[in-house]
Motif scaffolding. Structure first.
Motif, short mmCIF file in Angstrom:
data_model
loop_
_atom_site.label_atom_id
_atom_site.label_comp_id
_atom_site.label_asym_id
_atom_site.label_seq_id
_atom_site.Cartn_x
_atom_site.Cartn_y
_atom_site.Cartn_z
N ALA A 77 0.88 -1.27 0.19
CA ALA A 77 -0.05 0.00 0.18
C ALA A 77 0.69 1.23 0.05
O ALA A 77 2.04 1.08 0.68
CB ALA A 77 -0.84 -0.07 1.15
N ASP A 78 0.58 2.39 -0.84
CA ASP A 78 1.42 3.45 -0.84
C ASP A 78 0.64 4.64 -0.20
O ASP A 78 -0.42 4.77 -0.33
CB ASP A 78 2.06 3.62 -1.95
N PHE A 79 1.38 5.64 0.41
CA PHE A 79 0.63 6.56 1.05
C PHE A 79 1.52 7.85 0.81
O PHE A 79 2.72 7.92 0.43
CB PHE A 79 1.00 6.51 2.71
N THR A 130 8.18 4.79 -6.14
CA THR A 130 9.01 5.86 -5.62
C THR A 130 8.45 7.24 -5.56
O THR A 130 8.99 8.08 -5.01
CB THR A 130 10.45 5.78 -6.55
N ASP A 131 7.19 7.22 -6.00
CA ASP A 131 6.44 8.76 -5.81
C ASP A 131 5.66 8.97 -4.56
O ASP A 131 5.23 9.79 -3.91
CB ASP A 131 5.68 9.08 -6.94
N ALA A 132 5.66 7.85 -3.71
CA ALA A 132 4.83 7.81 -2.42
C ALA A 132 6.07 8.16 -1.36
O ALA A 132 6.98 7.76 -1.21
CB ALA A 132 4.24 6.56 -2.00
N ALA A 133 5.20 8.84 -0.15
CA ALA A 133 6.19 9.22 0.82
C ALA A 133 6.63 7.84 1.69
O ALA A 133 7.48 7.93 2.38
CB ALA A 133 5.44 10.20 1.80
N ALA A 134 5.57 7.01 1.68
CA ALA A 134 5.99 5.65 2.29
C ALA A 134 5.02 4.59 1.75
O ALA A 134 3.88 4.71 1.21
CB ALA A 134 5.60 5.81 3.83
N VAL A 135 5.76 3.42 1.81
CA VAL A 135 4.68 2.31 1.66
C VAL A 135 4.84 1.40 2.82
O VAL A 135 5.51 1.09 3.66
CB VAL A 135 5.49 1.63 0.36
N LEU A 136 3.68 0.52 2.73
CA LEU A 136 3.60 -0.50 3.64
C LEU A 136 3.55 -1.77 3.14
O LEU A 136 2.79 -2.18 1.90
CB LEU A 136 2.15 -0.62 4.56
N LEU A 137 4.23 -2.91 3.33
CA LEU A 137 4.42 -4.09 2.61
C LEU A 137 3.66 -5.14 4.25
O LEU A 137 4.22 -5.36 5.07
CB LEU A 137 5.71 -4.58 2.71
N ALA A 193 -4.65 5.47 2.03
CA ALA A 193 -3.75 4.92 1.24
C ALA A 193 -4.16 5.61 -0.44
O ALA A 193 -5.20 5.48 -0.64
CB ALA A 193 -3.88 3.64 1.30
N GLY A 194 -3.07 5.52 -1.37
CA GLY A 194 -3.25 5.49 -2.61
C GLY A 194 -3.57 4.40 -3.27
O GLY A 194 -4.52 3.65 -3.04
N ARG A 195 -2.60 3.71 -3.78
CA ARG A 195 -2.89 2.29 -4.47
C ARG A 195 -2.68 1.19 -3.44
O ARG A 195 -1.61 1.40 -2.54
CB ARG A 195 -1.95 2.13 -5.69
N VAL A 196 -3.40 0.20 -3.30
CA VAL A 196 -2.91 -1.00 -2.49
C VAL A 196 -3.25 -2.18 -3.52
O VAL A 196 -3.93 -2.49 -4.39
CB VAL A 196 -4.29 -1.29 -1.52
N ARG A 197 -1.97 -2.69 -3.62
CA ARG A 197 -1.84 -3.80 -4.68
C ARG A 197 -1.62 -5.17 -4.12
O ARG A 197 -0.69 -5.08 -3.00
CB ARG A 197 -0.13 -3.62 -5.32
N VAL A 198 -2.14 -6.10 -4.52
CA VAL A 198 -1.97 -7.46 -3.98
C VAL A 198 -1.05 -8.37 -4.84
O VAL A 198 -1.22 -8.42 -6.12
CB VAL A 198 -3.26 -8.33 -3.72
#
Ligand SMILES: Cc1cc2nc3c(=O)[nH]c(=O)nc-3n(C[C@H](O)[C@H](O)[C@H](O)COP(=O)(O)OP(=O)(O)OC[C@H]3O[C@@H](n4cnc5c(N)ncnc54)[C@H](O)[C@@H]3O)c2cc1C
Lengths: 372, 471
Positions: B219-221, B265-272, B298-303
Motif C-alpha cells: 500500500a502506498d501513502f 518511488t513517488d509515495a512518501a511511504a509504503v507498507l508491505l 492509502a493511494g494504491r493498494v496492490r496484492v
C-alpha cells in the motif's frame, strides 16, 4: 500460638491476613498490597532465614517440593489491572489478579492473554511463576513466550524490573523469561506485562472418535482423551466452514474446553512430540489422560498412586529426554517419590543463579528440582 | 608456551589466525566500531571449544564469540585485546521432521536451515534481513528478529534448547526436546545474552510449518503519518498479520535503483503487509488490511498476483540495507522499539531530528512490532559528521524511551547502547543483571564490557531495611 508466629505477627502486623485453609497453623499469613511492602517482608525473612511460601490461587501448590513455611505470603491484595493498552495488545497486571477476571475484562475488547482456559481460582502470577500454559499453546506457544516485563521482589528484598512494555525487546538480559516457571525461587513475581492476542472472529470445537496423524494446518488446540479427540479451531467464518468440512466429525460452535482428567493424583508426562503416541501405550489403562499432540504433554489423572507403574513410566520418559512430573497428589505421594524426578544436569548453574536472587533461599525453598 | 602456540597445538595452524592481516576483519562487525584481536580460532567441535576456553582462561585472555559478524551493535567487537572464537566451522544440522525441530550447530547460516527444511514443508521462523549471511549462533545470542517475527515471535520463541560452554569450561544443555523442561529456564536467559554468558555450540530449534496460503499487499501513502496510522489501526483492528513492514521514500528509491522490486518511488511511504494461513482465511484478512489502509488515505493498494511477485517484493525489502550501501559511503543503522500506539508521533520526531542535524535519514522497519530502524547515511570523511550522527542517534533513543519504548528491539545492546542502559533501568535492575551474569562468568572473561555499563554491580545494594530493626 508459637513464639515465632507471634513475633512475626507483631513485626508484620500491618500486612496480616486471614488464615488460609489447609495450611499449617504455625505460619503467619501476610498479604502485602504493594511491592514495597512485599520487599519489607522478604527482607525480614531473608535476614532471619525464615521460609516463605507464596500463595496465590492455590490451584498449583502441588507443583514441586513441599515447603514448610514460617510465613505465607498471599498475593490476594496485589490484585489490580494496572495498565491495559488494547491498541498495543499489552496489559500490565499485578500477580494476584485472577486469570478468569483478567480474561473476562480483556474479552470486552476482543482480546486474550492466552492464559490457561480452565483456571479455577488461578492467578496471573501463579500461571507465570509456575510456567503454566493452556491448551492454546499449540498455536500461540507457552505462557512464558508472552511475558514482556516482570517486577520481581527478590528473595533478599530488592525490587528488580526486567524486560519492558513493548512486544519486541532485547534490552538487557531477559529476566522475564527467567522468572517464568521459576516457582518463586528468585522471589515474588509481583507484577507482569503480558502480550495479548486478538480473539478470533469465530471458533469451533470438533469432536472426532479417534486420533489422526494430522489435524490440518495449525489448529488452535488439540486434546486427545481415551475415548475422543477434541480439535479447536479459530478464524474467519469462511475458514471455519472450510476447516470443519475438511475434518469431518461432530462440530459445535465455540470452544468447549474439557475439564481436568478425574482423580486426586495428577501427573504431567512430557516427551518429545514424536514419542507422544508411544507414551500413550505405556500409560496404565485405569488412568485418565489428556494428550496434547504437537506439544508432547500428557496430563494424567488417577484415583490411586501405583508406584511400580509410575517408576516404570518415569524411567522410560527420562530415558528419552522427557519427564514425569507429579503436579498434584496427597501428601504421602511426595514422600514416596520426588515430584520432579532426576534433576537436570545444569543444577549447579541453577543453584548459582538462584543464589544471586535469593541468597538465603527463603522463598519457596525446595520447590525446584534437586530440592533447590 | 604462548597462547597462540597452545591453540595451534590444539587446532593446528590452519584454524588459528594470528597474522594481523588475517585477523583485522575480525575486529569489526557490521556496525561502526572496531576493536583489537589477539588471535582468531575456528573450532570444529564442542570439545575443541571447551579446550580453547580452558587455554584462554589460563592465560587470562578475554574470549569473544563470533558468528558471521553481521551484528550491528558491536557485540562481537573486542573491547581489549581478545581471543575471537569464530563458530563458522560448526555447520552440521539434523532435522526431526515429525517433532518439527532441528539440532543445529552454531555456525549454520539461517537461510541454509530454512532452505533445507523447506523440503519438508517447514522453516525456521526468525528471518532477519541478513539471513543469507548470519549464523544461528548469532541469532540465538542476539535473540534476532525479522519481518516475519510479528506473528511468530523472535528467536527465543523458536529455541527449545541450547548447548553452551561456560567460562568455567562446563558444557551444559539448557532446555530440552520435551515441553516445559524442569527447573529454571536458563535457556531463555542465554538467548539474547550476546555471548556474555557462554558460547552457544548447538541449538535445538523449533521448525514452523510453511503456510498453505499467503497474500502480500503493498500500500502506498502520500504521508508517512498515514502509513504509521495504518499500522496502529491494523493492530488495533484485531488482526496480527504475519508481517507488517514500512519503508519511506528515500528507502524505496534506493531499493528500486538497486533491485527493481516494483516499489512506487513517488509515495512518501509504503507498507508491505503479509497474511498467511488457511486459504479460506487469507482473503478476508487481506481485505481487512486494505480497508484500514484506505480509510487512512492509502493511494494504491496492490496484492501480489503470484509467488514470483511476492518473492520480488520481499527481495526488495530484505535488500534495503545493501541498497543503502550504494548511495552513501557510510551508514548508521539504528534500532529501537516503541509501543505501536505511539508510532505516528514518534515518526514525526524522527524526521524532525534528521532535519535538525541535516542528516539523510531513511527508514525501513518492522512497523507492526513498533520496531524502528532509522538509518542515517553519511560520508564519514566529512568534518564533524560523526558527532552529528552520534548526537542524533542519542536523541532518537531518548524520543523512543520517552514514548515508553526500549533501547533495542532486535540488534542488541552490545557496545553501542551499553552506556544508555540507565535510561531504562534503575541501579537495582542493572545490579541484578550483573549478578546474574556473574553466576555464569564470575571473572568476566566472556565478551567483557558488553550489555551492561561499567559499575552496574553495586555491592552495597540489597537490604533496604537497616540492620537490627527487628527482635
Ligand atoms: C544488512 C543487515 C540486515 C540485518 N537485518 C536484521 C534483522 O532483520 N533482524 C535482526 O534481528 N538483525 C538483523 N541484522 C543484525 C544481525 O544480522 C543479527 O544480529 C544476526 O543474528 C547476527 O548474527 P551473526 O552470525 O552475524 O553474529 P555476530 O555479528 O558474529 O555476533 C553477534 C553477537 O552474538 C555473539 N555470538 C555470535 N555467535 C555466538 C555463539 N555461537 N555463542 C555465543 N555468542 C555468539 C557475538 O559475540 C555478538 O555479541 C542485520 C544486519 C545486517 C548487516
Amino acid at each position: 500460638m508459637t513464639s515465632l508466629k507471634s513475633a512475626l505477627q507483631g513485626r508484620l502486623g500491618a500486612f496480616l491476613s486471614e488464615p488460609i485453609e489447609g495450611l499449617p497453623e504455625e505460619a503467619a499469613v501476610v498479604a502485602p498490597s504493594t511491592l514495597d511492602e512485599a520487599a519489607v517482608i522478604l527482607t525480614l525473612a531473608s535476614k532471619h532465614t525464615l521460609p516463605v511460601l507464596v500463595w496465590a490461587g492455590g490451584t498449583h501448590q502441588g507443583l514441586g517440593g513441599r515447603v514448610d513455611p514460617a510465613i505465607v505470603l498471599s498475593t490476594a491484595r496485589l490484585n489490580t489491572i494496572v495498565d491495559w493498552q488494547p491498541d498495543d495488545l499489552t496489559v500490565v497486571v499485578e500477580a494476584g489478579v485472577r486469570v478468569a477476571d483478567l480474561e473476562e475484562r480483556l474479552a470486552e475488547r476482543g482480546q486474550t492473554a492466552v492464559l490457561p482456559e480452565v483456571p479455577g481460582d488461578g492467578t496471573v502470577g501463579g500461571a507465570v511463576a509456575g510456567g503454566i500454559s493452556g491448551f492454546r499453546r499449540l498455536r500461540f506457544g507457552p505462557t512464558r513466550d508472552r511475558v514482556l516485563e516482570t517486577d520481581l521482589v527478590t528473595g533478599d528484598g530488592r525490587i528488580v524490573r526486567g524486560g519492558g512494555r513493548v512486544v519486541k525487546n532485547v534490552t538487557g538480559y531477559d529476566l522475564p523469561r527467567l522468572a517464568a516457571g521459576s516457582l518463586g525461587s528468585l522471589g515474588l513475581i509481583g507484577r507482569v506485562c503480558l502480550k495479548l492476542w486478538p480473539l478470533p472472529q469465530e471458533t469451533r470445537t470438533v469432536t472426532l472418535p479417534e486420533p489422526r496423524p494430522d489435524y490440518g494446518y495449525r489448529p488452535l488446540a488439540v486434546v486427545e482423551e481415551p475415548d475422543r479427540v477434541l480439535v479447536f479451531l479459530a478464524g474467519t467464518p469462511a475458514e471455519m466452514d472450510a476447516r470443519t468440512a475438511e475434518l469431518g466429525g461432530r462440530c459445535e460452535r465455540g470452544l468447549l474446553w474439557p475439564g481436568q482428567p478425574e482423580g486426586a493424583i495428577r501427573l504431567s508426562l512430557r516427551v518429545v512430540p514424536r514419542l507422544l503416541r508411544e507414551a500413550l501405550t505405556r500409560i496404565p489403562s485405569s488412568w485418565g489422560y489428556q494428550a496434547l499432540p504437537g506439544v508432547g504433554e500428557v496430563r494424567v489423572g488417577a484415583s490411586s498412586f501405583q508406584l511400580e507403574s509410575f517408576r516404570e513410566l518415569r524411567h522410560w520418559a527420562e530415558g528419552h529426554g522427557g519427564a514425569l512430573v507429579v503436579t498434584d497428589a496427597p501428601a504421602e505421594v511426595y514422600e514416596l517419590v520426588d515430584p520432579w524426578g532426576t534433576p537436570p544436569a545444569s543444577m549447579d548453574l541453577q543453584r548459582r543463579v538462584v543464589a544471586r536472587f535469593d541468597p538465603d533461599r527463603v522463598v519457596n525453598p525446595g520447590r525446584l528440582p534437586g530440592s533447590l | 608456551m604462548t597462547l597462540v602456540q597452545e591453540l595451534r597445538d590444539l587446532l593446528g595452524d590452519e584454524r588459528v589466525l594470528s597474522d594481523p592481516l588475517r585477523t583485522h576483519v575480525y575486529g569489526k562487525d557490521a556496525g561502526i566500531r572496531r576493536g583489537e584481536v589477539l588471535a582468531v580460532v575456528l573450532p570444529a567441535s564442542t570439545a575443541e571449544v571447551v579446550a580453547l576456553v580452558g587455554i584462554a582462561a589460563r592465560h587470562g585472555i578475554p574470549v569473544v564469540p563470533r558468528g558471521a559478524g553481521t551484528g550491528l551493535a558491536g557485540g562481537t567487537v573486542p573491547t581489549s585485546p581478545s581471543l575471537v572464537v569464530s563458530l563458522t566451522k560448526m555447520t552440521h544440522f539434523d532435522v526431526d521432521v515429525e517433532s518439527r525441530s532441528a539440532w543445529v550447530e552454531a555456525g549454520v547460516l539461517n537461510l541454509d536451515l530454512s532452505e533445507h527444511a523447506a523440503g519438508h514443508g517447514l522453516h525456521f521462523a526468525p528471518d532477519p534481513s541478513s539471513q543469507a549471511a548470519c549464523t544461528i549462533g548469532g541469532n540465538v545470542a542476539n535473540n534476532s528478529g525479522g519481518p516475519h517475527c510479528l506473528a511468530e515471535g523472535t528467536t527465543v520463541n523458536h529455541v527449545l534448547a541450547v548447548e553452551v560452554v561456560t567460562a568455567r569450561g562446563e558444557v551444559v544443555v539448557l532446555g530440552g526436546e520435551a515441553p516445559d523442561p524442569i527447573g529454571l529456564d536458563l535457556r531463555g536467559i542465554v538467548v539474547g545474552s550476546e555471548g556474555t554468558l557462554g558460547i552457544v555450540t548447538r541449538a535445538l530449534v523449533k521448525l514452523t510449518p510453511n503456510p498453505p496460503a499467503a497474500r502480500t499487499l503493498l500500500a502506498d501513502f502520500a504521508r508517512v503519518e498515514d502509513a504509521a496510522a495504518t499500522v496502529s489501526g491494523v493492530i488495533a483492528g484485531g488482526i496480527v498479520p504475519a508481517a507488517l513492514e514500512m519503508m519511506d521514500r528515500l528507502m524505496t528509491t534506493a531499493v528500486e535503483r538497486f533491485v527493481g522490486a516494483g516499489f512506487p518511488t513517488d509515495a512518501a511511504a509504503v507498507l508491505l503487509a503479509e497474511v498467511t494461513g488457511h486459504p479460506a482465511a487469507v482473503e478476508a484478512e487481506a481485505d481487512l488490511i486494505r480497508a484500514v489502509a484506505e480509510s487512512n488515505g492509502a493511494g494504491r493498494v496492490r496484492v501480489a498476483a503470484d509467488e514470483g511477485e511476492r518473492a520480488l517484493l520481499w527481495k526488495g525489502r530484505k535488500a534495503a540495507f545493501g541498497a543503502v550501501a550504494q548511495t552513501a559511503p557510510d551508514y548508521y543503522l539504528h534500532d529501537a522499539v516503541v509501543p505501536r500506539t505511539r508510532l505516528v508521533e514518534v515518526m514525526a520526531k524522527v524526521y524532525e531530528i534528521a532535519d535538525r542535524f541535516d542528516l539523510a535519514m531513511m527508514n525501513v522497519f518492522h512497523a507492526g512490532d513498533g520496531n524502528l530502524h532509522p538509518l542515517m547515511a553519511f560520508d564519514a570523511s566529512q568534518d564533524g559528521v560523526m558527532d552529528r550522527v552520534q548526537t542524533a542517534a542519542d536523541e532518537l533513543v531518548e524520543v523512543c524511551v520517552a514514548a515508553g519504548g526500549a533501547l533495542s528491539g532486535e540488534h542488541g545492546i552490545g557496545l553501542e547502547k551499553r552506556d544508555l542502559m540507565p535510561l531504562v533501568f534503575s541501579q537495582a535492575d542493572l545490579d541484578a543483571q550483573a549478578r546474574l551474569a556473574e553466576a555464569f562468568d564470575p571473572d568476566g572473561l566472556f565478551n567483557p564490557e558488553k550489555v551492561l555499563p561499567a559499575g552496574s554491580r553495586c555491592f552495597d545494594l540489597g537490604r533496604p531495611v537497616p540492620a537490627g530493626t527487628w527482635i
